[in-house]
Design a protein around this motif. Sequence first.
Motif, PDB file in Angstrom:
ATOM      1  N   UNK A   1      15.299   6.462   4.856  1.00 58.66           N
ATOM      2  CA  UNK A   1      14.030   7.292   4.341  1.00 58.66           C
ATOM      3  C   UNK A   1      14.173   7.803   3.043  1.00 58.66           C
ATOM      4  N   UNK A   2      15.334   8.394   2.657  1.00 56.47           N
ATOM      5  CA  UNK A   2      15.511   8.487   1.196  1.00 56.47           C
ATOM      6  C   UNK A   2      15.399   7.778   0.181  1.00 56.47           C
ATOM      7  N   UNK A   3      15.762   6.563   0.635  1.00 56.85           N
ATOM      8  CA  UNK A   3      15.687   5.293  -0.165  1.00 56.85           C
ATOM      9  C   UNK A   3      14.274   4.933  -0.237  1.00 56.85           C
ATOM     10  N   UNK A   4      13.382   5.304   0.441  1.00 55.55           N
ATOM     11  CA  UNK A   4      11.815   5.038   0.509  1.00 55.55           C
ATOM     12  C   UNK A   4      11.776   3.644   0.940  1.00 55.55           C
ATOM     13  N   UNK A   5      12.431   3.208   2.124  1.00 56.75           N
ATOM     14  CA  UNK A   5      12.112   2.088   2.800  1.00 56.75           C
ATOM     15  C   UNK A   5      11.544   2.456   4.226  1.00 56.75           C
TER      16      UNK A   5
ATOM     17  N   UNK B   1       0.823  -1.244  -0.075  1.00 51.14           N
ATOM     18  CA  UNK B   1       0.129   0.001  -0.104  1.00 51.14           C
ATOM     19  C   UNK B   1       0.866   1.228  -0.051  1.00 51.14           C
ATOM     20  N   UNK B   2       1.923   1.158  -0.436  1.00 52.74           N
ATOM     21  CA  UNK B   2       3.009   2.443  -0.242  1.00 52.74           C
ATOM     22  C   UNK B   2       2.556   3.443  -1.593  1.00 52.74           C
ATOM     23  N   UNK B   3       2.907   4.667  -1.295  1.00 53.63           N
ATOM     24  CA  UNK B   3       2.794   5.595  -2.150  1.00 53.63           C
ATOM     25  C   UNK B   3       3.906   6.638  -1.853  1.00 53.63           C
ATOM     26  N   UNK B   4       4.260   7.490  -2.774  1.00 55.77           N
ATOM     27  CA  UNK B   4       5.070   8.599  -2.801  1.00 55.77           C
ATOM     28  C   UNK B   4       4.491   9.853  -2.451  1.00 55.77           C
ATOM     29  N   UNK B   5       5.368  10.977  -1.822  1.00 52.06           N
ATOM     30  CA  UNK B   5       4.836  12.150  -1.530  1.00 52.06           C
ATOM     31  C   UNK B   5       5.879  13.211  -1.502  1.00 52.06           C
ATOM     32  N   UNK B   6       5.869  14.325  -1.580  1.00 50.83           N
ATOM     33  CA  UNK B   6       6.959  15.479  -1.521  1.00 50.83           C
ATOM     34  C   UNK B   6       6.526  16.007  -0.050  1.00 50.83           C
TER      35      UNK B   6
ATOM     36  N   UNK C   1      16.715  17.623   4.275  1.00 46.55           N
ATOM     37  CA  UNK C   1      16.650  16.514   2.996  1.00 46.55           C
ATOM     38  C   UNK C   1      16.591  17.409   1.802  1.00 46.55           C
ATOM     39  N   UNK C   2      16.697  17.157   0.690  1.00 43.39           N
ATOM     40  CA  UNK C   2      16.939  17.869  -0.637  1.00 43.39           C
ATOM     41  C   UNK C   2      15.592  18.412  -0.767  1.00 43.39           C
ATOM     42  N   UNK C   3      15.390  19.566  -1.566  1.00 47.10           N
ATOM     43  CA  UNK C   3      14.108  20.085  -1.681  1.00 47.10           C
ATOM     44  C   UNK C   3      13.207  19.298  -2.668  1.00 47.10           C
ATOM     45  N   UNK C   4      13.672  18.430  -3.466  1.00 46.23           N
ATOM     46  CA  UNK C   4      12.868  17.630  -4.547  1.00 46.23           C
ATOM     47  C   UNK C   4      12.928  16.115  -3.825  1.00 46.23           C
ATOM     48  N   UNK C   5      13.314  15.915  -2.507  1.00 47.54           N
ATOM     49  CA  UNK C   5      13.012  14.570  -2.162  1.00 47.54           C
ATOM     50  C   UNK C   5      11.994  14.016  -2.089  1.00 47.54           C
ATOM     51  N   UNK C   6      11.500  12.764  -2.772  1.00 52.95           N
ATOM     52  CA  UNK C   6      10.245  12.147  -2.713  1.00 52.95           C
ATOM     53  C   UNK C   6      10.315  10.968  -1.606  1.00 52.95           C
ATOM     54  N   UNK C   7       9.538  11.060  -0.545  1.00 55.04           N
ATOM     55  CA  UNK C   7       9.440  10.137   0.198  1.00 55.04           C
ATOM     56  C   UNK C   7       8.238   9.022   0.290  1.00 55.04           C
ATOM     57  N   UNK C   8       8.318   8.004   1.126  1.00 51.46           N
ATOM     58  CA  UNK C   8       7.313   7.026   0.664  1.00 51.46           C
ATOM     59  C   UNK C   8       6.594   6.817   2.121  1.00 51.46           C
ATOM     60  N   UNK C   9       5.442   6.559   1.902  1.00 48.78           N
ATOM     61  CA  UNK C   9       4.446   6.022   3.024  1.00 48.78           C
ATOM     62  C   UNK C   9       3.538   4.839   2.636  1.00 48.78           C
TER      63      UNK C   9
END
Length: 677
Positions: free
Chosen positions: A660-664, A575-580, A591-599
């Motif tokens: 976190x930056x790896x989306x894990x 059920x993961x999704x990415x967000x800014x 974090x970088x300004x354009x970092x996309x994180x996962x939840x």
Amino acid sequence: MTEAVAHSNLGGTSYLAPAGSLVEEAVQAALSEAIDSCIASNRIHLVLNLDRITLVNGRGIEIILEANARLSSRGGKLQFANPSLLLKDIFIANGIIDPSSAAALGPNAVHSFGAGLVPQQRKRLGEIAVEMNLVTQEQLSEAVRSQSGTHKRLGQWLVANTGLSESDLFRALSLQMGIPCVSLRLGLYEPAAVSLLSKEAARRLKVLPMFKVHDTLTLATADPLAVPVLDEVQELTGCKLRLVLTRLEEITKCQFDAYSGNELTSELVENLPTDLQLVERGPTDFSTIDEMAAGSPVINLVNGLIQRAVRDGASDVHIEPSRNRSAVRFRIDGVLYEVLTLRPDVHPAMISRLKVMANLDIAERRMPQDGRVQVMTQGRTIDLRFSSMPGIHGEKVVLRVLDKNQSILDVEKLGMRQPNLELFKKLLGHSYGLILVSGPTGSGKTTTLYAAINYLNSVEKNIVTIEDPVEYQLDNINQNPVSEAIGLGFAKMLKHILRQDPNIIMVGEIRDHETAVIAVQAALTGHLVLSTLHTNDALGALSRMMDMGVEPYLLSSALAGVVAQRLVRQVCQACKHTYLPPPAVAAAYGLPKDARLTKGRGCPACYDSGYRGRMGIHEIVASTEDLQRLMIKNPSKDQLQAFAKTAVSSTLFSDGLQRVLEGRTTLEEVSRVIHAA
């Protein structure tokens, strides 16, 4: 009107609210009677309020479909509101609601029964995956080039070589073929349907019958294109088939329960959480609980709980009595979830059964007791540690689940980032010295030690361990449990082990001055010593050792390095999704300004938590000349922290941020575990 169905009218619409389970004949009869009464009164616009319905079977679905047909023929219609997540999935699986519309069905919203999915067979699977943003066009092009000439299907190649999860692949297949996709679990199949196919045939064909509605069998399969399999199921059951896409792992798990031959009566279980209401269904005898089918309901309840705990990856099972109920909670990924609520009079019988399994005295309820249970389930051996504690409402029991199949005995699989892994291997390459693994209880220290010992294991070395107790048995390693009852503690055993010509010594935990001093002396006299400490960070372990009375000059010479670690929950892949992240949050964490994180959004696979599984984050400090000079001066905690800011390249928090930056994992999880938000 029967009391089992509440009835109210609003304008030209009648609202019916049945209560209980639409598996029970009495509830089914009451609903049929209520619908007949409405039709006889020429009230042909009906809404079923399902918030008090826990479960429905094939006959219940037939009643709903027949009522809908009768009302439609008279110009009316049957609608429903407030279904649980389990009921939604039952309706989706049986093709009477569309998954996309079900997802938008909120509380008190009214929804119509109708057709299921419409297939998009004119579109290729890859096109649908790109439209759903599951893969990029570049990944699809690469997949088409690489997959051609192999025996793999496109979907299999994408799962193996891209970030596409099996759950996402099934979602895309579902849209392409018009076959609903659900997460198979207890409650999504009925005994009447399961009995149409033998256990041997179901396991051989890798399918599971779910519901029989009129002459149609709803069938769970992971491969809807396996035509010979489907033909054989039709021939064996004599039914038309309605297919449901389900992961093979889920089918295999549910087959154990479905073919156990036992069901607990609803009188034993009350107030079950949605989608877990049939958790008590399970096989019996505790020595081979997958195959035995006879026994009392309490035996079935206990064995069903053990099986469910193993399948869900629970590390502990808590059985807790209170004034009005007995609650069962599973600790999964470090967090407790309530999975079952029982009447208080069932609790003593459960505890007695567990004590019998652990060979303990069932008459002793005033003193704490500890024991061990070993069971066979799902083809493997599981060890359970039993611990009871008397309380004002009865005995609370905690079962620690030790599943060797789930243990990590390989340093490559500890989840360390490559720089940390290389440094850890370098520490293990020392011929002598002291390596400490630090962290709070439940942070995976023992797992790291076992992986290290397994990495060092060879016939040329004599490896000896001192443990309390021995959790996993390893080949070619001399493992020794301490026994405080006879005065054989860590320190005394360590003295004797030094006479056994060891190369490597693992001490489960350094708890006192004597053990600490002997461990340091052993490290100074040519042995590699590995042990654990309860501290918050790597350099905190040095303070703890000196607080225990170890001379700083000895510790500086003996120390090889310290590993601090924590376990953080991983984002659920289903059920993961990415967000800014908001700019303020990104700036606060660097974090970088354009970092996309996962939840994770939350789904049945992860108990609606958004997390599934755990991984380690690490801080490794190797002994250097600068650190040795500092230790000789018996530094304060402030001096050690000041040194850490300049000498430790990757702290626990920075390692967590990389994950976190790896989306894990998530920022919230890292902050929760490290308390450094």
